[in-house]
Enzyme design. Structure first.
Site, PDB file in Angstrom:
ATOM      1  N   THR A  27       2.350  65.148  -8.713  1.00  0.00           N
ATOM      2  CA  THR A  27       2.789  66.498  -8.339  1.00  0.00           C
ATOM      3  C   THR A  27       2.199  67.550  -9.261  1.00  0.00           C
ATOM      4  O   THR A  27       2.008  68.695  -8.864  1.00  0.00           O
ATOM      5  CB  THR A  27       4.338  66.540  -8.355  1.00  0.00           C
ATOM      6  OG1 THR A  27       4.796  65.663  -7.332  1.00  0.00           O
ATOM      7  CG2 THR A  27       4.885  67.925  -8.113  1.00  0.00           C
TER       8      THR A  27
ATOM      9  N   THR B 295       5.340  61.630 -11.363  1.00  0.00           N
ATOM     10  CA  THR B 295       6.592  61.245 -12.034  1.00  0.00           C
ATOM     11  C   THR B 295       7.150  59.915 -11.512  1.00  0.00           C
ATOM     12  O   THR B 295       7.911  59.243 -12.212  1.00  0.00           O
ATOM     13  CB  THR B 295       7.697  62.311 -11.843  1.00  0.00           C
ATOM     14  OG1 THR B 295       7.953  62.472 -10.442  1.00  0.00           O
ATOM     15  CG2 THR B 295       7.323  63.637 -12.457  1.00  0.00           C
TER      16      THR B 295
HETATM   17  C1  SIN Z   1       3.965  61.247  -7.733  1.00  0.00           C
HETATM   18  O1  SIN Z   1       4.645  60.503  -8.434  1.00  0.00           O
HETATM   19  O2  SIN Z   1       2.715  61.200  -7.706  1.00  0.00           O
HETATM   20  C2  SIN Z   1       4.614  62.235  -6.844  1.00  0.00           C
HETATM   21  C3  SIN Z   1       5.892  62.771  -7.383  1.00  0.00           C
HETATM   22  C4  SIN Z   1       5.755  63.519  -8.670  1.00  0.00           C
HETATM   23  O3  SIN Z   1       4.738  63.539  -9.347  1.00  0.00           O
HETATM   24  O4  SIN Z   1       6.784  64.136  -9.040  1.00  0.00           O
END
Ligand code: SIN
Length: 342
Positions: free
Chosen positions: A21, A101
């Site tokens: 993200t 995340t």
């Molecule tokens: C991911 O993990 O690539 C998508 C979600 C995020 O980064 O919060």
């Protein structure tokens, strides 16, 4: 600033982008849930944080650009190999990984066991896409580079810089699906803080990591992939179907995310005992999210041949078990000793 400090060359920090993200984009600035992760390039991401230039010289690399839900062995091996190569260079002082995340804690723990350097390694991410009003990625990135450029961050294992907090790779876990402070280190707490250019540590990591790790990336590279290890969950109404299917598929290890102190539904427990008897390594962890699993506590580990994960969550237990099996360590006492040390 003293004259001497003013002339000291800036440290060089490598920033390896893998997607997430933090590199996400939505059609409009008000969107914080409907967006695509892993689309913005590392150069565009870095350009949103001009202040980086006064903290470090940046060496940027785009290792991947994915949604971290799709993370897997091949990219983990590539990432660890590239990190070890960069940190072996005299002209790199620290390193930041920009990540999603969702599997950040798994990648951080993988690196904790496979990076062979004491130089600072910091993983960061974001909960809001780069296109969002109040995107959190740029400040998290600034803090991550600040931390990686700080000599006090050396020899502390892989660190996670998120929402001004510094977490250890072994302890950190994602605890919110939406909040900006989405990470916590249950039971143990944060290692410290990074805010407004200042880094403050309150404790050290005690478990073995990085240069102390017995796990060698070469061993995994030779095999091309990690041995198959999967996670199953115990819950009301659990059946033995998934465990039997995994054994039939040739899985080498199973981590069970048990209820409470790693207790397992009787039907599932019998299936796991049978799996162990057929040579599959089985680790007992908890789905609770904090606390520890006591050996021979809520299940007779000795009698069933199970390993207790202690405080390691199921997803990190999967990483440790896969690494151990890749090194040929499948005997119960050896596996338990690794889970007690790492
Ligand atoms: C991911 O993990 O690539 C998508 C979600 C995020 O980064 O919060």
């Amino acid at each position: 600033m003293s004259v001497e400090a003013a002339h000291r060359p800036l440290p060089t920090v490598a920033v390896l982008a893998t997607g997430g993200t933090i590199a996400g984009e939505a059609a409009d600035a008000a969107s914080t849930a409907d967006y695509k992760a892993g689309v913005v390039s590392v150069d565009r991401l870095l350009a949103t944080v001009p202040a980086l230039g006064s903290i470090a010289r940046i060496h940027a690399e785009q290792v991947a650009n994915i949604d971290s839900k799709d993370m897997g062995d091949a990219l983990w091996i590539t990432l660890a190999r590239r990190i070890n190569a960069l940190l072996a260079q005299d002209d790199i002082d620290g390193l930041v990984i920009a990540h999603g995340t969702d599997t950040l804690e798994e990648t951080a723990y993988w690196l904790q066991l496979t990076v062979a350097s004491t130089k600072p390694v910091v993983v960061t991410a974001a909960m809001r896409p780069l296109s969002a009003l109040s995107a959190d990625g740029p400040l998290n990135l600034l803090n991550a580079v600040t931390l990686a450029a700080n000599p006090h961050a050396a020899a502390r294992g892989v660190l996670v810089a998120f929402a001004n907090q510094i977490h250890g790779a072994r302890d950190v876990t994602k605890v919110s699906t939406y909040a900006i402070d989405a990470f916590a280190s249950p039971e143990s707490g944060v290692l410290g803080w990074v805010q407004d250019g200042r880094v403050e540590f309150q404790r050290r990591v005690t478990r073995a990591h990085t240069v102390e790790s017995v796990f060698k990336l070469d061993v995994i590279e030779t095999q091309g992939a990690l041995p198959a290890v999967q996670v199953v969950v115990s819950h009301a109404g659990a059946s033995r179907a998934i465990v039997d299917a995994l054994v039939d598929a040739g899985v080498r290890g199973i981590v069970v995310a048990g209820t409470g102190n790693g207790s397992i539904h009787a039907t599932l427990q019998q299936a796991l005992a049978d799996a162990r008897a057929s040579g599959v390594a089985v680790v007992r962890s908890s789905r609770v999210g904090s606390g520890h699993v006591m050996r021979n506590g809520a299940a007779p580990d000795d009698a069933l041949g199970l390993v207790s994960a202690g405080t390691l969550n199921p997803y990190k237990a999967r990483v440790l078990l896969a690494l151990a099996l890749a090194h040929g360590w499948s005997e119960l006492a050896m596996l338990q000793s690794l889970f007690d040390q790492y």
